[in-house]
Design an enzyme around this catalytic site. Structure first.
Site, PDB file in Angstrom:
ATOM      1  N   LYS A  89       0.846  -1.185   0.000  1.00 28.87           N
ATOM      2  CA  LYS A  89       0.000   0.000   0.000  1.00 28.87           C
ATOM      3  C   LYS A  89       0.882   1.236   0.000  1.00 28.87           C
ATOM      4  O   LYS A  89       1.834   1.323   0.777  1.00 28.87           O
ATOM      5  CB  LYS A  89      -0.893   0.016   1.246  1.00 28.87           C
ATOM      6  CG  LYS A  89      -2.119   0.922   1.123  1.00 28.87           C
ATOM      7  CD  LYS A  89      -3.184   0.286   0.255  1.00 28.87           C
ATOM      8  CE  LYS A  89      -4.526   0.986   0.425  1.00 28.87           C
ATOM      9  NZ  LYS A  89      -5.568   0.358  -0.408  1.00 28.87           N
TER      10      LYS A  89
ATOM     11  N   THR B  98      -4.229  -5.092   1.056  1.00 23.59           N
ATOM     12  CA  THR B  98      -3.567  -3.792   1.216  1.00 23.59           C
ATOM     13  C   THR B  98      -4.389  -2.882   2.128  1.00 23.59           C
ATOM     14  O   THR B  98      -3.831  -2.003   2.790  1.00 23.59           O
ATOM     15  CB  THR B  98      -3.347  -3.118  -0.148  1.00 23.59           C
ATOM     16  OG1 THR B  98      -4.595  -2.873  -0.776  1.00 23.59           O
ATOM     17  CG2 THR B  98      -2.482  -3.997  -1.045  1.00 23.59           C
TER      18      THR B  98
ATOM     19  N   HIS C 257      22.326  26.731 -12.249  1.00 29.01           N
ATOM     20  CA  HIS C 257      23.102  27.894 -12.682  1.00 29.01           C
ATOM     21  C   HIS C 257      22.308  29.199 -12.612  1.00 29.01           C
ATOM     22  O   HIS C 257      21.107  29.240 -12.888  1.00 29.01           O
ATOM     23  CB  HIS C 257      23.600  27.688 -14.112  1.00 29.01           C
ATOM     24  CG  HIS C 257      24.524  26.529 -14.260  1.00 29.01           C
ATOM     25  ND1 HIS C 257      25.792  26.511 -13.731  1.00 29.01           N
ATOM     26  CD2 HIS C 257      24.351  25.322 -14.861  1.00 29.01           C
ATOM     27  CE1 HIS C 257      26.368  25.355 -14.015  1.00 29.01           C
ATOM     28  NE2 HIS C 257      25.517  24.616 -14.688  1.00 29.01           N
TER      29      HIS C 257
END
EC number: 1.7.3.3
Length: 313
Positions: free
Chosen positions: A23, A68, A270
């Site tokens: 799950k 689950t 950057h």
């Protein structure tokens, strides 16, 4: 003319290398009240179970499957019964529970990510800053996570902790010079530039050790921040991302003896000077004030893993 064919047993030319199910996205908020002062911790939990049989995959036989839904409910029940201290402690608790409750579970993997809530702090009627008793603000400076695995027969779990998406920036004391000057290079040397990155870091704890996981996580974070930023007033030079990365991981291994290895990626986000050459009549060029253009992509990415040396007898 009829032929009697002998039915041959067909052997599969494949095997199940690994299998598990579970799950994900189980969100839980744990609240503790101590008089008028409340404390909160919010976790998002993932559970994976590996069973001793494969009949659910091979034959569609679900008789061994722990739903689950049951795994989800276990998260809430254990949080209520035992409370939550750290992501690592809670993941270990869940792992041991599944192995002790279900004999046909051979391996458990639990992932926990913490959502950080800090107490709201502000000046109260001119007094010094105070912390609110029960109001909080989400502070996503970085995400804390852990991945814990425990197999049947093991005495202790494998605990990997980490942080991700911690974005850092410093405006000076970073340089990049003397790198390979070949036909493909257009980037000039930079003796002083902005250094910005997004820290993604994980570390593995040694087994059979008693760990204060909250303290360990704070120590790792402080090592990274200090080697990136340096002293609050003086700072610290960064001749390369590689060097800063190495110093941070080296200090972690020196300060946290229970960590066996640490790995980190630092992409170079950057920031380049905006070219005001065409706008000299509109703006005054000054070294005290500068405007930069953020360029997130493409970016360099630096990786390093440091592990403790194993003393061979």
């Amino acid at each position: 003319m009829s032929r009697n064919f002998e039915i041959a047993t067909i052997k599969p030319n494949h095997e199940m290398a690994e299998h598990h199910y579970g799950k994900s996205g189980v969100k839980v908020l744990h609240v503790v009240r101590n008089g008028l002062v409340y404390s909160v911790k919010e976790f998002e939990v993932t559970t994976f179970l590996t069973l001793s049989s494969q009949k659910d995959y091979l034959k569609g036989d679900n008789s061994d499957i722990i739903a689950t839904d049951s795994q989800k409910n276990t998260v809430y029940i254990l949080a209520k019964k035992y409370g939550v201290k750290s992501p690592e402690d809670f993941a270990i608790l869940l792992s041991k529970h599944f192995l002790s409750t279900y004999n046909h579970v051979t391996k458990v993997a639990v992932g926990v990510e913490e959502l950080t809530w800090n107490r709201i702090t502000y000046d109260d009627r001119g007094d010094s800053q105070k912390q609110h008793n029960h109001a909080f603000i989400h502070v996503p400076s970085c995400k804390r996570f852990t991945n814990v695995t425990l197999q049947r027969g093991e005495k202790s779990a494998t605990v990997v902790s980490g942080m991700k998406d911690m974005r850092l920036l410093k405006t000076t004391q970073s340089s990049f010079v003397n790198f390979v000057d070949d036909a493909y290079r257009t980037l000039p040397d930079a003796s002083d530039r902005i250094f910005s990155t997004v820290v993604n870091c994980s570390w593995e704890y040694s087994k059979d050790c008693q760990v204060d996981y909250d303290k360990g996580w704070d120590l790792v974070k402080n090592c990274i921040l200090y080697n990136f930023a340096g002293d609050l007033g003086r700072g610290v030079p960064s001749p390369s991302v590689q060097h800063t990365l190495y110093l941070a991981e080296k200090e972690v291994l020196e300060k946290v003896g229970d960590i066996k290895s640490i790995e980190m990626t630092l992409p170079n986000k950057h920031y380049v000077n905006f070219d005001f050459g065409k706008f000299k009549d509109l703006v005054k060029i000054s070294g005290e004030e500068t405007v930069f253009l953020p360029l997130d992509k493409p970016s360099g990415i630096i990786y390093l893993k440091l592990s403790r040396k194993v003393n061979k007898l």
